[in-house]
Design an enzyme around this catalytic site. Structure first.
Site, PDB file in Angstrom:
ATOM      1  N   CYS A 139       0.814  -1.226   0.000  1.00 29.87           N
ATOM      2  CA  CYS A 139       0.000   0.000   0.000  1.00 29.87           C
ATOM      3  C   CYS A 139       0.847   1.275   0.000  1.00 29.87           C
ATOM      4  CB  CYS A 139      -0.995  -0.015   1.157  1.00 29.87           C
ATOM      5  SG  CYS A 139      -0.278   0.208   2.808  1.00 29.87           S
TER       6      CYS A 139
ATOM      7  N   HIS B   2      -2.813   1.516   6.695  1.00 23.75           N
ATOM      8  CA  HIS B   2      -3.146   1.429   5.266  1.00 23.75           C
ATOM      9  C   HIS B   2      -3.322   2.822   4.676  1.00 23.75           C
ATOM     10  CE1 HIS B   2      -4.342  -0.748   1.684  1.00 23.75           C
ATOM     11  NE2 HIS B   2      -5.296   0.148   1.514  1.00 23.75           N
TER      12      HIS B   2
ATOM     13  N   HIS C 264      -5.847   2.113  -4.696  1.00 20.14           N
ATOM     14  CA  HIS C 264      -4.842   1.616  -3.753  1.00 20.14           C
ATOM     15  C   HIS C 264      -4.419   0.190  -4.093  1.00 20.14           C
ATOM     16  CE1 HIS C 264      -7.829  -0.649  -0.884  1.00 20.14           C
ATOM     17  NE2 HIS C 264      -8.304  -0.621  -2.111  1.00 20.14           N
TER      18      HIS C 264
END
Length: 344
Positions: A259, A307, A319
């Site tokens: 991420c 995240h 993402h």
């Protein structure tokens, strides 16, 4: 004549075996009747998603340890170079005093004061003020330089030893986090393997449909929502070129990402260097609320900030979700939103 002998009775041992066998059979039957039913596809997916989330938490810690390891390795190497150069300089300074001693020896003997100059503890010699009167200004200055250089070398060696210990601790942590990530992923795969091929395919198709819907919504907003900055818009545009690229923990592109590796790569394409991990990216700019989000802003999720993604507009995030998926669009509502970050 008929026999009147009584029938042979079973021995106590035989009775015991039969009783135990019967009890075991009853127990097995009972266990079978009360065994947990096979988990449904939804239950397996929920457990797998939880394991993937835990793996991502460990991944960001792995990334942090890896970054720290790299920094410590550079620091240790720099200190080693300084120590080596400092030792050379100290040897040259001592060599100069040796030349003085040689010259005096040839002229009739070494002055006792110069013998002290060549000792291994110039600091203690400098402390003797009366002795300084026996030295020339040049000799005093040479001795002071030697004492200063020795102190510096001692400090640098101590610092290098400390950094090496930190490096060893960090390497150990890195190995532990790597094992934790791999363990979570293996457990998730084991759960997935309990599903049929058709069930796994259905889960994948469901995620693909959600990603396509997210892309459509984000594209529909592209003419309405203006990026917060030229760089933010350009970073999002760069990120879009990586849609479909696989998630791999610890990866920073260009062929795979985790991420924070994805968001870092996207901004790097427009000349902005972001910190490596999501928790640090959360502090890389100005924090903003959900209503203030513009395309290209960073979006931070989960209470521990593990995240991060790029806001794509219309409530969608671009993402790198987790292992087993690719870079894609997803609703901002699918994860616990914390705040946005605008990169100035």
């Amino acid at each position: 004549m008929a026999s009147h002998r009584r029938p042979k009775q079973p021995t106590r041992a035989r009775v015991t075996v039969l009783t135990a066998t019967a009890a075991a059979a009853v127990a097995l039957t009972s266990q079978a009747a009360h065994a947990d039913p096979k988990p449904t596809k939804s239950e397996v997916k929920a457990k797998v998603d939880k394991l993937y989330e835990e793996a991502e938490v460990a991944t960001e810690k792995f990334n942090g340890a890896k970054e720290k390891q790299g920094e410590l390795e550079k620091q240790v190497e720099g200190l080693r170079d300084k120590v080596a150069r400092g030792q050379d300089e100290l040897n040259k300074l001592r060599g100069g005093l040796g030349s003085m001693a040689t010259a005096q020896y040839r002229s009739g003997g070494i002055d006792p004061s110069l013998q002290l100059l060549l000792s291994s503890d110039p600091d203690s010699y400098l402390a003797k003020a009366s002795t300084l009167q026996q030295l020339s200004g040049k000799q005093v200055e040479a001795l002071r330089k030697i004492a200063d250089k020795q102190r510096t070398l001692t400090q640098q060696r101590t610092e290098a030893t400390t950094k090496l210990a930190d490096l060893e601790t960090t390497r150990k942590e890195l190995g532990e986090k790597k094992s934790e990530v791999q363990g979570k992923l293996a457990e998730a795969q084991k759960l997935l393997n309990t599903l049929t091929a058709q069930e796994r395919q259905e889960i994948q198709e469901q995620e693909q449909r959600a990603s396509r819907a997210g892309q459509e919504q984000a594209e529909a907003a592209s003419n309405k929502e203006v990026p917060a900055s030229g760089r933010g818009g350009a970073a999002l545009a760069a990120g879009k070129t990586k849609i479909g690229t696989p998630y791999v923990y610890g990866a920073t592109g260009p062929n795979s990402f985790d991420c924070s590796g994805f968001t870092g790569w996207a901004y790097a394409q427009v000349g902005v260097k972001l910190p490596r991990i999501s928790q640090d990216q959360a502090n890389a700019g100005t924090r903003i609320g959900r209503d203030e989000l513009k395309p290209g802003d960073l979006v931070i999720f989960y209470g521990d900030l593990h995240h991060v993604g790029l806001y794509a507009g219309n409530g969608q995030v671009l993402h790198a979700p987790r292992t087993g998926t690719n870079v894609r669009y997803e609703s901002i509502n699918n994860m616990p939103f914390q705040f946005g970050v605008r990169i100035g």
